[in-house]
Design a protein around this motif. Structure first.
Motif, PDB file in Angstrom:
ATOM      1  N   LEU A  42       0.804  -1.208  -0.123  1.00  0.00           N
ATOM      2  CA  LEU A  42       0.046  -0.020   0.090  1.00  0.00           C
ATOM      3  C   LEU A  42       0.936   1.257   0.057  1.00  0.00           C
ATOM      4  O   LEU A  42       1.948   1.247   0.461  1.00  0.00           O
ATOM      5  CB  LEU A  42      -0.759   0.131   1.206  1.00  0.00           C
ATOM      6  N   PRO A  43       0.366   2.242  -0.271  1.00  0.00           N
ATOM      7  CA  PRO A  43       0.924   3.673  -0.104  1.00  0.00           C
ATOM      8  C   PRO A  43       1.699   3.796   1.011  1.00  0.00           C
ATOM      9  O   PRO A  43       1.225   3.334   2.284  1.00  0.00           O
ATOM     10  CB  PRO A  43       0.067   4.719  -0.330  1.00  0.00           C
ATOM     11  N   SER A  44       2.914   4.432   1.335  1.00  0.00           N
ATOM     12  CA  SER A  44       3.605   4.627   2.561  1.00  0.00           C
ATOM     13  C   SER A  44       2.784   5.385   3.515  1.00  0.00           C
ATOM     14  O   SER A  44       2.728   4.938   4.569  1.00  0.00           O
ATOM     15  CB  SER A  44       4.947   5.240   2.334  1.00  0.00           C
ATOM     16  N   GLU A  45       1.914   6.395   3.002  1.00  0.00           N
ATOM     17  CA  GLU A  45       1.182   6.962   3.702  1.00  0.00           C
ATOM     18  C   GLU A  45       0.136   6.140   4.666  1.00  0.00           C
ATOM     19  O   GLU A  45      -0.140   6.538   5.854  1.00  0.00           O
ATOM     20  CB  GLU A  45       0.359   8.190   3.229  1.00  0.00           C
ATOM     21  N   TRP A  46      -0.327   5.197   4.167  1.00  0.00           N
ATOM     22  CA  TRP A  46      -1.203   4.114   4.720  1.00  0.00           C
ATOM     23  C   TRP A  46      -0.473   3.628   5.895  1.00  0.00           C
ATOM     24  O   TRP A  46      -1.000   3.529   7.189  1.00  0.00           O
ATOM     25  CB  TRP A  46      -1.617   3.083   3.833  1.00  0.00           C
ATOM     26  N   TYR A  47       0.532   3.031   5.736  1.00  0.00           N
ATOM     27  CA  TYR A  47       1.288   2.303   6.978  1.00  0.00           C
ATOM     28  C   TYR A  47       1.748   3.438   8.017  1.00  0.00           C
ATOM     29  O   TYR A  47       1.586   3.179   9.212  1.00  0.00           O
ATOM     30  CB  TYR A  47       2.749   1.718   6.244  1.00  0.00           C
ATOM     31  N   GLU A  48       2.058   4.468   7.680  1.00  0.00           N
ATOM     32  CA  GLU A  48       2.425   5.543   8.793  1.00  0.00           C
ATOM     33  C   GLU A  48       1.186   5.859   9.339  1.00  0.00           C
ATOM     34  O   GLU A  48       1.289   6.349  10.738  1.00  0.00           O
ATOM     35  CB  GLU A  48       2.840   6.986   7.976  1.00  0.00           C
ATOM     36  N   LYS A  49      -0.133   5.990   8.741  1.00  0.00           N
ATOM     37  CA  LYS A  49      -1.196   6.200   9.777  1.00  0.00           C
ATOM     38  C   LYS A  49      -1.622   5.056  10.354  1.00  0.00           C
ATOM     39  O   LYS A  49      -2.296   5.172  11.707  1.00  0.00           O
ATOM     40  CB  LYS A  49      -2.428   6.499   8.710  1.00  0.00           C
ATOM     41  N   LYS A  93      -5.055  -7.628  15.103  1.00  0.00           N
ATOM     42  CA  LYS A  93      -4.179  -8.726  14.097  1.00  0.00           C
ATOM     43  C   LYS A  93      -4.515  -8.193  12.810  1.00  0.00           C
ATOM     44  O   LYS A  93      -3.616  -8.494  11.945  1.00  0.00           O
ATOM     45  CB  LYS A  93      -4.877  -9.817  14.357  1.00  0.00           C
ATOM     46  N   SER A  94      -5.623  -7.597  12.327  1.00  0.00           N
ATOM     47  CA  SER A  94      -5.957  -7.376  10.921  1.00  0.00           C
ATOM     48  C   SER A  94      -4.862  -6.285  10.614  1.00  0.00           C
ATOM     49  O   SER A  94      -4.434  -6.343   9.308  1.00  0.00           O
ATOM     50  CB  SER A  94      -7.365  -6.820  10.663  1.00  0.00           C
ATOM     51  N   LEU A  95      -4.686  -5.253  11.308  1.00  0.00           N
ATOM     52  CA  LEU A  95      -3.772  -4.220  10.980  1.00  0.00           C
ATOM     53  C   LEU A  95      -2.180  -4.877  11.002  1.00  0.00           C
ATOM     54  O   LEU A  95      -1.532  -4.635  10.127  1.00  0.00           O
ATOM     55  CB  LEU A  95      -3.788  -2.898  12.096  1.00  0.00           C
ATOM     56  N   ALA A  96      -1.942  -5.674  11.925  1.00  0.00           N
ATOM     57  CA  ALA A  96      -0.674  -6.159  11.894  1.00  0.00           C
ATOM     58  C   ALA A  96      -0.578  -6.862  10.525  1.00  0.00           C
ATOM     59  O   ALA A  96       0.571  -6.893  10.163  1.00  0.00           O
ATOM     60  CB  ALA A  96      -0.646  -7.144  13.172  1.00  0.00           C
ATOM     61  N   ARG A  97      -1.259  -7.820   9.886  1.00  0.00           N
ATOM     62  CA  ARG A  97      -1.121  -8.429   9.103  1.00  0.00           C
ATOM     63  C   ARG A  97      -0.576  -7.883   7.728  1.00  0.00           C
ATOM     64  O   ARG A  97       0.150  -8.162   7.139  1.00  0.00           O
ATOM     65  CB  ARG A  97      -2.276  -9.464   8.496  1.00  0.00           C
ATOM     66  N   VAL A  98      -1.273  -6.525   7.607  1.00  0.00           N
ATOM     67  CA  VAL A  98      -0.969  -5.509   6.452  1.00  0.00           C
ATOM     68  C   VAL A  98       0.579  -5.013   6.907  1.00  0.00           C
ATOM     69  O   VAL A  98       1.006  -4.579   5.942  1.00  0.00           O
ATOM     70  CB  VAL A  98      -2.055  -4.527   6.340  1.00  0.00           C
ATOM     71  N   LEU A  99       0.508  -4.433   7.897  1.00  0.00           N
ATOM     72  CA  LEU A  99       1.698  -3.941   8.288  1.00  0.00           C
ATOM     73  C   LEU A  99       3.274  -4.676   8.186  1.00  0.00           C
ATOM     74  O   LEU A  99       4.200  -4.343   7.718  1.00  0.00           O
ATOM     75  CB  LEU A  99       1.698  -3.153   9.855  1.00  0.00           C
ATOM     76  N   SER A 104       9.454  -1.839   4.632  1.00  0.00           N
ATOM     77  CA  SER A 104      10.658  -1.760   5.619  1.00  0.00           C
ATOM     78  C   SER A 104      10.429  -2.857   6.702  1.00  0.00           C
ATOM     79  O   SER A 104      11.597  -3.358   7.064  1.00  0.00           O
ATOM     80  CB  SER A 104      10.214  -0.607   6.320  1.00  0.00           C
ATOM     81  N   VAL A 105       9.454  -3.647   7.080  1.00  0.00           N
ATOM     82  CA  VAL A 105       9.197  -4.646   7.806  1.00  0.00           C
ATOM     83  C   VAL A 105       9.770  -5.889   7.185  1.00  0.00           C
ATOM     84  O   VAL A 105      10.437  -6.746   7.740  1.00  0.00           O
ATOM     85  CB  VAL A 105       7.686  -4.860   8.168  1.00  0.00           C
ATOM     86  N   GLN A 106       9.255  -6.069   5.875  1.00  0.00           N
ATOM     87  CA  GLN A 106       9.934  -7.321   4.946  1.00  0.00           C
ATOM     88  C   GLN A 106      11.604  -6.994   4.921  1.00  0.00           C
ATOM     89  O   GLN A 106      12.018  -8.225   5.413  1.00  0.00           O
ATOM     90  CB  GLN A 106       9.293  -7.196   3.702  1.00  0.00           C
TER      91      GLN A 106
END
Length: 424
Positions: A42-49, A93-99, A104-106
């Motif tokens: 997803l866009p980096s802004e999504w992860y930041e929010k 857990k839903s948020l964590a799966r996407v993050l 950067s996490v990968q």
């Protein structure tokens, strides 16, 4: 309406409300996440929010663990029954799966595997990089395990022929039923102490009657009880001989009817439904311990033969028997990130099965709880792999994620487990 109760609740958790921060609302964010699930990232802004929201939930749920569908306070292992906390855990857990899919996490995950393994088999594959590899999974049938491992129809036949005679032994069958009923009895007793009602009270009576049936103890003669509970007070040889497995099947039907409105007991009711499959196959078999040893062994043999013949490969009843046979418990196993089977690179005969769990804290008790849960799940897959005679050696590897955790590596029962921190 079913009672909404909680076990020993985490201090302040039940009454807390998540504040909305600026930007996309949490529900909208999760919907957006679902809509974009087929994108690699997803866009980096999504992860930041999303990260601050997940971090806050991690703090709120610090002492809560989700094990096979039940919430626990890991400090004293008490059960938590609370819809409010359950929803927060689902969101977390839903948020964590996407993050976890964040670039950067990968990158951190790959570096951890190389660094912690000291160059041995250092990252021969990319795991959890695809959205489908971060999906949750409930391991509840041999078919689901075999589909994941790509086991052929011929190999599945071999697995069934090997497994059935072992897990349908009379002692395994009765012990599995007792485990199902004992788990239900524990929660019924707790619910009765908090908010008793007719359904729960009748459920307690029926469960006690089922357990007495299995342990060959006499049941009481209660005029208000249903027909199968109104046994003659004089226990003659003829009355024992008239008992069949159909009696306990009827008890299960009544138990489900009385408890179907108790939302807190859904997982237990589902397991009762699962075990009814086996009971229906042996309902005509007598249960009589007043007869001689050889005759009693013949009855037990009939149970095994009928179950072996009739329980198919996709049977959840068969899988429940296997779980008890392997681990002594009957609850289906939940995996937070299903991962996959990866090639070992240069060694074409070596494969890695990677699966993961998402933790709310990196405290030792939480981490080891996660490792032990993964060990059970991974063990089922390896059992099927080896029983099916799959080509190649399957190595098991577990991954755990937690906000702000320091990268660590653990070894448990000869398998490697990596702890990764989530940060954006």
């Amino acid at each position: 309406m079913a009672c909404k109760v909680a076990g020993r609740l985490i201090s302040g958790v039940k009454c807390m409300k998540t504040k909305r921060t600026e930007g996309m609302p949490l529900n909208a964010m999760l919907c957006h996440c679902s809509a974009e699930s087929h994108r690699e990232c997803l866009p980096s802004e999504w992860y930041e929010k999303a990260f601050p929201k997940m971090k806050k939930l991690s703090h709120l749920l610090k002492n809560v663990d989700l094990i096979d569908g039940r919430l626990f306070d890991i400090r004293d292992e008490s059960i938590i029954i609370d819809d409010h906390i359950a929803k927060k855990m689902h969101t977390f857990k839903s948020l964590a799966r996407v993050l976890i899919g964040c670039p950067s996490v990968q990158k951190t995950l790959k570096n951890n595997m190389v660094t912690l393994s000291a160059g041995k088999n250092a990252n021969p594959f990319d795991c959890f990089s695809k959205p489908s590899e971060r999906d949750p999974m409930i391991v509840n049938s041999l078919s689901k395990v075999s589909n994941f491992l790509n086991v052929s129809a011929q190999q599945r036949k071999l697995v069934r022929l090997t497994v059935c005679p072992q897990v349908t032994q009379h002692r395994i069958w009765t012990a599995t039923l007792e485990e199902v009923l004992s788990g239900l009895k524990f929660e019924l007793d707790y619910l009765h102490s908090q908010c008793p009602n007719k359904g729960i009270k009748m459920g307690q009576q029926i469960v006690s009657s089922c357990l007495k049936f299995l342990s060959d103890k006499n049941t009481s003669n209660d005029l208000d009880s249903t027909s199968w509970m109104r046994l003659t007070p004089v226990k003659t040889a003829e009355s024992y001989a008239s008992q069949k497995w159909e009696d306990i099947l009827e008890m299960f039907n009544d138990l489900i009817e009385y408890l179907k409105s108790e939302n807190e007991l859904v997982s237990h009711i589902n397991k009762l439904e699962v075990m009814k499959e086996g009971l229906s196959q042996i309902k005509d078999v007598l249960v009589d311990k007043s007869i001689g040893y050889k005759e009693a062994k013949h009855q037990e043999s009939l149970v095994q033969k009928k179950l072996t013949k009739t329980l198919g490969y996709s049977s959840k009843c068969l899988f429940t028997l296997l779980l008890y046979y392997l681990y002594g418990h009957v609850r289906d196993i939940e995996i937070d990130t299903c991962g996959g089977v990866y090639s070992g690179g240069v060694d074409q005969n070596r494969f890695y099965l990677c699966m993961g769990r998402i933790l709310t804290s990196n405290e030792e008790k939480m981490v080891w709880s996660g490792i032990k849960q993964l060990d059970k799940a991974l063990g089922v897959f390896k059992f099927v792999w080896e029983t099916a005679g799959m080509k190649g050696v399957l190595n098991l590897q577990g991954h755990l994620w937690c906000v702000g955790a320091e990268a660590r590596m653990f070894t448990y029962k000869g398998n490697v487990y990596f702890l990764h921190g989530i940060s954006v």
